[in-house]
Design a protein around this motif. Structure first.
Motif, PDB file in Angstrom:
ATOM      1  N   LEU A  95      50.256 -16.073 -15.845  1.00  0.00           N
ATOM      2  CA  LEU A  95      51.589 -16.609 -16.136  1.00  0.00           C
ATOM      3  C   LEU A  95      52.629 -15.509 -16.224  1.00  0.00           C
ATOM      4  N   SER A  96      52.300 -14.401 -16.881  1.00  0.00           N
ATOM      5  CA  SER A  96      53.290 -13.332 -17.037  1.00  0.00           C
ATOM      6  C   SER A  96      53.583 -12.656 -15.703  1.00  0.00           C
ATOM      7  N   LEU A  97      52.577 -12.483 -14.859  1.00  0.00           N
ATOM      8  CA  LEU A  97      52.820 -11.880 -13.546  1.00  0.00           C
ATOM      9  C   LEU A  97      53.654 -12.798 -12.667  1.00  0.00           C
ATOM     10  N   ARG A  98      53.363 -14.071 -12.716  1.00  0.00           N
ATOM     11  CA  ARG A  98      54.076 -15.031 -11.884  1.00  0.00           C
ATOM     12  C   ARG A  98      55.564 -15.070 -12.243  1.00  0.00           C
ATOM     13  N   GLY A  99      55.873 -14.923 -13.513  1.00  0.00           N
ATOM     14  CA  GLY A  99      57.249 -15.104 -13.945  1.00  0.00           C
ATOM     15  C   GLY A  99      58.093 -13.856 -14.033  1.00  0.00           C
ATOM     16  N   LYS A 100      57.488 -12.675 -14.075  1.00  0.00           N
ATOM     17  CA  LYS A 100      58.257 -11.475 -14.379  1.00  0.00           C
ATOM     18  C   LYS A 100      58.304 -10.416 -13.296  1.00  0.00           C
ATOM     19  N   VAL A 101      57.588 -10.585 -12.211  1.00  0.00           N
ATOM     20  CA  VAL A 101      57.540  -9.549 -11.189  1.00  0.00           C
ATOM     21  C   VAL A 101      58.364  -9.990  -9.985  1.00  0.00           C
ATOM     22  N   ASP A 102      59.335  -9.164  -9.605  1.00  0.00           N
ATOM     23  CA  ASP A 102      60.129  -9.410  -8.405  1.00  0.00           C
ATOM     24  C   ASP A 102      59.349  -8.859  -7.219  1.00  0.00           C
ATOM     25  N   THR A 103      58.874  -9.753  -6.371  1.00  0.00           N
ATOM     26  CA  THR A 103      58.068  -9.331  -5.228  1.00  0.00           C
ATOM     27  C   THR A 103      58.856  -9.332  -3.929  1.00  0.00           C
ATOM     28  N   GLY A 104      60.169  -9.386  -4.024  1.00  0.00           N
ATOM     29  CA  GLY A 104      61.005  -9.310  -2.834  1.00  0.00           C
ATOM     30  C   GLY A 104      60.704 -10.440  -1.879  1.00  0.00           C
ATOM     31  N   GLY A 105      60.487 -10.114  -0.602  1.00  0.00           N
ATOM     32  CA  GLY A 105      60.251 -11.119   0.421  1.00  0.00           C
ATOM     33  C   GLY A 105      58.798 -11.479   0.636  1.00  0.00           C
ATOM     34  N   LEU A 106      57.894 -10.940  -0.175  1.00  0.00           N
ATOM     35  CA  LEU A 106      56.475 -11.269  -0.009  1.00  0.00           C
ATOM     36  C   LEU A 106      56.195 -12.701  -0.419  1.00  0.00           C
ATOM     37  N   ASP A 107      55.338 -13.354   0.327  1.00  0.00           N
ATOM     38  CA  ASP A 107      54.832 -14.662  -0.050  1.00  0.00           C
ATOM     39  C   ASP A 107      53.732 -14.391  -1.076  1.00  0.00           C
ATOM     40  N   THR A 108      53.811 -15.011  -2.237  1.00  0.00           N
ATOM     41  CA  THR A 108      52.852 -14.698  -3.303  1.00  0.00           C
ATOM     42  C   THR A 108      52.160 -15.948  -3.817  1.00  0.00           C
ATOM     43  N   MET A 109      50.994 -15.730  -4.386  1.00  0.00           N
ATOM     44  CA  MET A 109      50.278 -16.786  -5.099  1.00  0.00           C
ATOM     45  C   MET A 109      49.513 -16.144  -6.246  1.00  0.00           C
ATOM     46  N   THR A 110      49.292 -16.919  -7.282  1.00  0.00           N
ATOM     47  CA  THR A 110      48.481 -16.489  -8.415  1.00  0.00           C
ATOM     48  C   THR A 110      47.398 -17.535  -8.630  1.00  0.00           C
ATOM     49  N   THR A 111      46.188 -17.065  -8.788  1.00  0.00           N
ATOM     50  CA  THR A 111      45.050 -17.967  -8.941  1.00  0.00           C
ATOM     51  C   THR A 111      44.007 -17.305  -9.834  1.00  0.00           C
ATOM     52  N   GLU A 112      43.039 -18.085 -10.271  1.00  0.00           N
ATOM     53  CA  GLU A 112      41.900 -17.535 -11.005  1.00  0.00           C
ATOM     54  C   GLU A 112      40.678 -17.391 -10.099  1.00  0.00           C
ATOM     55  N   ASP A 113      40.809 -17.751  -8.820  1.00  0.00           N
ATOM     56  CA  ASP A 113      39.687 -17.790  -7.880  1.00  0.00           C
ATOM     57  C   ASP A 113      39.842 -16.705  -6.813  1.00  0.00           C
ATOM     58  N   ARG A 114      38.986 -15.705  -6.871  1.00  0.00           N
ATOM     59  CA  ARG A 114      39.069 -14.582  -5.935  1.00  0.00           C
ATOM     60  C   ARG A 114      38.880 -15.018  -4.479  1.00  0.00           C
ATOM     61  N   THR A 115      37.918 -15.879  -4.220  1.00  0.00           N
ATOM     62  CA  THR A 115      37.663 -16.334  -2.850  1.00  0.00           C
ATOM     63  C   THR A 115      38.889 -17.035  -2.284  1.00  0.00           C
ATOM     64  N   GLU A 116      39.499 -17.891  -3.073  1.00  0.00           N
ATOM     65  CA  GLU A 116      40.715 -18.586  -2.644  1.00  0.00           C
ATOM     66  C   GLU A 116      41.813 -17.577  -2.311  1.00  0.00           C
ATOM     67  N   ALA A 117      41.962 -16.561  -3.143  1.00  0.00           N
ATOM     68  CA  ALA A 117      43.000 -15.543  -2.939  1.00  0.00           C
ATOM     69  C   ALA A 117      42.781 -14.778  -1.638  1.00  0.00           C
ATOM     70  N   VAL A 118      41.544 -14.358  -1.373  1.00  0.00           N
ATOM     71  CA  VAL A 118      41.254 -13.591  -0.164  1.00  0.00           C
ATOM     72  C   VAL A 118      41.480 -14.449   1.077  1.00  0.00           C
ATOM     73  N   GLU A 119      41.016 -15.679   1.045  1.00  0.00           N
ATOM     74  CA  GLU A 119      41.227 -16.565   2.200  1.00  0.00           C
ATOM     75  C   GLU A 119      42.703 -16.808   2.450  1.00  0.00           C
ATOM     76  N   TRP A 120      43.469 -17.027   1.390  1.00  0.00           N
ATOM     77  CA  TRP A 120      44.914 -17.256   1.523  1.00  0.00           C
ATOM     78  C   TRP A 120      45.610 -16.019   2.094  1.00  0.00           C
ATOM     79  N   ALA A 121      45.275 -14.834   1.578  1.00  0.00           N
ATOM     80  CA  ALA A 121      45.891 -13.591   2.063  1.00  0.00           C
ATOM     81  C   ALA A 121      45.542 -13.347   3.529  1.00  0.00           C
ATOM     82  N   ARG A 122      44.341 -13.669   3.917  1.00  0.00           N
ATOM     83  CA  ARG A 122      43.889 -13.455   5.294  1.00  0.00           C
ATOM     84  C   ARG A 122      44.547 -14.436   6.256  1.00  0.00           C
ATOM     85  N   ASP A 123      44.841 -15.632   5.814  1.00  0.00           N
ATOM     86  CA  ASP A 123      45.404 -16.674   6.683  1.00  0.00           C
ATOM     87  C   ASP A 123      46.883 -16.484   6.986  1.00  0.00           C
ATOM     88  N   GLY A 124      47.495 -15.463   6.392  1.00  0.00           N
ATOM     89  CA  GLY A 124      48.922 -15.241   6.567  1.00  0.00           C
ATOM     90  C   GLY A 124      49.312 -14.866   7.869  1.00  0.00           C
TER      91      GLY A 124
END
Length: 124
Positions: A95-124
């Motif tokens: 929650l704190s990372l999602r709300g307080k970090v300015d990531t500029g133009g990057l498409d971002t997601m926050t999850t508790e599931d590592r596999t989901e995160a890697v698949e999402w990052a790879r599908d970009g």
């Protein structure tokens, strides 16, 4: 073949266009600044990376200095041409990372599931 490195409280791997960092319990912010960040810069210069995953297992709560480092990392990632940055964290850290970090133009997601995160990052 994947590239792997490790340091004091962190690991990084680049595989199939995704850079995956793990920040482990007990890691100090100084280790990121002095040890991990220079490796990050070097890897961005040497590899064509499309997405990044950061797995946060740190013990301590985040403070303003941590948010500054995350924002600097996001700016550098965007300069290097990364499109997506996924953060794997639990509960309040997510929650704190999602709300307080300015990531500029990057498409971002926050999850508790590592596999989901890697698949999402790879599908970009």
């Amino acid at each position: 073949m994947p590239e792997k490195q490790r340091g004091d409280g962190w690991t990084v791997e680049i595989d199939d266009g995704v850079m995956t960092w793990e920040f482990l319990p007990g890691m100090e912010l100084s280790a990121f600044r002095e040890d991990a960040y220079p490796v990050y810069e070097d890897l961005l210069d040497r590899y064509n990376v499309d997405g990044m995953v950061t797995v946060v297992k740190l013990d301590n709560a985040f403070n303003e200095q941590v948010f500054e480092v995350w924002e600097k990392s996001a700016q550098r990632a965007e300069q290097a041409g990364l499109q997506r940055w996924a953060v794997v964290a639990e509960g309040i850290k997510a929650l704190s990372l999602r709300g307080k970090v300015d990531t500029g133009g990057l498409d971002t997601m926050t999850t508790e599931d590592r596999t989901e995160a890697v698949e999402w990052a790879r599908d970009g």
